[in-house]
Write a protein that holds these residues in place. Sequence first.
Motif, short mmCIF file in Angstrom:
data_model
loop_
_atom_site.label_atom_id
_atom_site.label_comp_id
_atom_site.label_asym_id
_atom_site.label_seq_id
_atom_site.Cartn_x
_atom_site.Cartn_y
_atom_site.Cartn_z
N THR A 150 0.82 -1.21 0.00
CA THR A 150 0.00 0.00 0.00
C THR A 150 0.85 1.26 0.00
N TYR A 151 1.79 1.32 0.92
CA TYR A 151 2.58 2.55 1.09
C TYR A 151 3.54 2.78 -0.07
N SER A 152 4.12 1.72 -0.61
CA SER A 152 5.02 1.90 -1.75
C SER A 152 4.24 2.39 -2.97
N ALA A 153 3.00 1.90 -3.13
CA ALA A 153 2.16 2.38 -4.23
C ALA A 153 1.71 3.82 -3.99
N ALA A 154 1.41 4.15 -2.73
CA ALA A 154 0.96 5.51 -2.41
C ALA A 154 2.06 6.52 -2.72
N ILE A 155 3.31 6.18 -2.39
CA ILE A 155 4.43 7.09 -2.66
C ILE A 155 4.54 7.35 -4.16
N ARG A 156 4.22 6.37 -4.94
CA ARG A 156 4.35 6.52 -6.40
C ARG A 156 3.16 7.24 -7.02
N TYR A 157 1.96 7.01 -6.50
CA TYR A 157 0.76 7.49 -7.20
C TYR A 157 0.01 8.63 -6.51
N ASN A 158 0.24 8.88 -5.26
CA ASN A 158 -0.47 9.96 -4.56
C ASN A 158 0.29 11.26 -4.77
N LYS A 159 -0.22 12.10 -5.65
CA LYS A 159 0.46 13.34 -6.02
C LYS A 159 -0.53 14.51 -5.97
N ASP A 160 0.03 15.72 -5.82
CA ASP A 160 -0.73 16.96 -6.00
C ASP A 160 -2.01 16.99 -5.16
N ASP A 161 -1.88 16.63 -3.90
CA ASP A 161 -3.02 16.69 -2.97
C ASP A 161 -4.18 15.82 -3.45
N ASN A 162 -3.86 14.74 -4.18
CA ASN A 162 -4.90 13.86 -4.71
C ASN A 162 -4.55 12.41 -4.38
N PRO A 163 -4.93 11.93 -3.18
CA PRO A 163 -4.62 10.54 -2.83
C PRO A 163 -5.44 9.54 -3.64
N ILE A 164 -4.77 8.79 -4.49
CA ILE A 164 -5.42 7.74 -5.26
C ILE A 164 -5.45 6.44 -4.45
N VAL A 165 -4.38 6.19 -3.69
CA VAL A 165 -4.25 4.96 -2.90
C VAL A 165 -4.55 5.24 -1.43
N TYR A 166 -5.50 4.49 -0.88
CA TYR A 166 -5.87 4.60 0.54
C TYR A 166 -5.46 3.32 1.27
N GLY A 167 -4.87 3.48 2.43
CA GLY A 167 -4.60 2.34 3.30
C GLY A 167 -5.72 2.20 4.32
N THR A 168 -5.69 1.10 5.07
CA THR A 168 -6.72 0.84 6.08
C THR A 168 -6.09 0.58 7.43
N ILE A 169 -6.62 1.24 8.45
CA ILE A 169 -6.17 1.06 9.83
C ILE A 169 -7.29 0.41 10.63
N GLN A 170 -6.99 -0.71 11.30
CA GLN A 170 -7.99 -1.40 12.12
C GLN A 170 -7.80 -0.99 13.58
N SER A 171 -8.76 -0.25 14.08
CA SER A 171 -8.57 0.36 15.40
C SER A 171 -8.74 -0.61 16.55
N TYR A 172 -9.15 -1.85 16.30
CA TYR A 172 -9.19 -2.80 17.41
C TYR A 172 -7.81 -3.35 17.74
N LEU A 173 -6.81 -3.01 16.92
CA LEU A 173 -5.44 -3.42 17.20
C LEU A 173 -4.76 -2.42 18.14
N LYS A 174 -4.00 -2.95 19.08
CA LYS A 174 -3.37 -2.10 20.09
C LYS A 174 -2.36 -1.13 19.50
N ASP A 175 -1.79 -1.46 18.35
CA ASP A 175 -0.78 -0.59 17.76
C ASP A 175 -1.34 0.35 16.70
N ALA A 176 -2.67 0.39 16.56
CA ALA A 176 -3.29 1.13 15.46
C ALA A 176 -2.93 2.62 15.47
N LYS A 177 -3.09 3.24 16.63
CA LYS A 177 -2.89 4.70 16.69
C LYS A 177 -1.44 5.07 16.39
N GLU A 178 -0.49 4.31 16.95
CA GLU A 178 0.92 4.61 16.73
C GLU A 178 1.29 4.42 15.26
#
Length: 493
Positions: free
Chosen positions: A292-320
């Motif tokens: 996800t992040y390697s694709a986002a670095i390549r394709y998310n340009k000019d204040d236009n995020p094409i690639v979105y990641g997902t954060i699962q907040s039931y995980l203890k490390d989610a916020k960090e």
Amino acid sequence: MANRFVSPKKLLQTALLRSLSTRPLNSAAPSSLTAASPLTLEEKPITTTTTPFTTTTTSSNSIINLDDTKSLFSSLSTTKLLRSAINLHAAAVEPMVDLGMWVMNSKLMDTGLLRGVIRHTFFDHFCAGENPAEACRKVSEISDSGLRGMLVYALEHAGDNESCDRNLDGFLRTVEAAKSLPRSSVSCVIVKITAICPIGLLKRVSDLLRWEYKNESFQLLWKLNTLPIFSDSSPFYHTPRKPDPLTQEEEQDLYLGHQRLQELCEKCLEANVPLSIDAEDTSVQPSIDYFTYSAAIRYNKDDNPIVYGTIQSYLKDAKERLHSASSAAEKMGVPMGFKLVRGAYMSSERKLASSLGVESPIHNTIDQTHACFNDCATFMLEKTANGSGAVVLATHNLESGTKAAEKARELGIEKEKQKLQFAQLYGMADALSFGLRNAGFQVSKYMPFGPVELVMPYLLRRAEENRGLLSASTLDRQLLRKELQSRLKAAII
């Protein structure tokens, strides 16, 4: 004996009366305290506690008004309301869910009659169809109600490159179908990385990424530029020993996986349709974030995020993890989009941790999960208000939805702003969806589709993981009954 004619209106009244007689409207029942991932809205539940619910669901000054069911469900026909009520009532009965899962796992599904019953009941209620054309028709239907569609070709867990290539073709056709719809009716296309890269390889890559994080001298020469994937509180028990390096064949398969994702990103970029990458269980999540992040670095340009990641907040490390990835993206000038969900793998994650004798990666209480989701939502809303990043808040939780909407208003985020969206599962939490819509926000439905026989593994796992979510859909069921009663009275009078 002559056949007696019964008018359609009388038949409808009789059906409504039978549906509404299951429980008095004002009886106490647990409220929905769960959220989607919505898709997994990603959604997605943790339902260990419940609170009493009455028909007065919102205060007079609440930004989300659920008291006026006529306004909430004005865009839905009585037939649609009745079918929704029946399906949600059935899905809330655990023995029926168990029976349905047994049937769907059995050879009985080979019979045309039973297959047709499943297709025209639960499948139709929770899925958008069997192909992109059917899904697009459903998107058009909800668009008429002021909602948007997240198109989800619901395949996952491919075992080889041949399956991955076949699945990629389905995702590409999904993007092509989305182009035929008004841009305002489609919020994104969803993909699971396990559908386009062999799951065995993703587990291997996750092991290597975990080992690298814990051992600074360990370097992965094939690794692309990415954002932070771990925090110190992330679960590392999946990798108890140093993994073997990738073989030449595995490196080639990894390259092919990146190529498939890049082809999909290019297609989405051409169509100007965001691509949201779903989260999965912690055994493969590091590799999913890496993709996800390697694709986002390549394709998310000019204040236009094409690639979105997902954060699962039931995980203890989610916020960090959210904070570190978002901050790193901002420093790199990469506009990052995130979908926030509560999570969809609670049962399997806890079982695995317990079998290994380690602490579960999931929060110990539902309140901790709620707090984590709300904190992550606030963080992303503040980022969005400052012009950095975008967020999809995938939740079935009324309190979380209300708090987020109020925070957005407090921060001055324009209601029609595309970089803030709410989302719920198709066929569920319609009251919250319409309440947020009526408050002026962009709201989407997570709409899985695909051939019944191919989507069945996905549906079975969703049924198992979401049984708490289904049984806790009391708010929806009560509001549906309230509106159906109102329409019945009007029809009789």
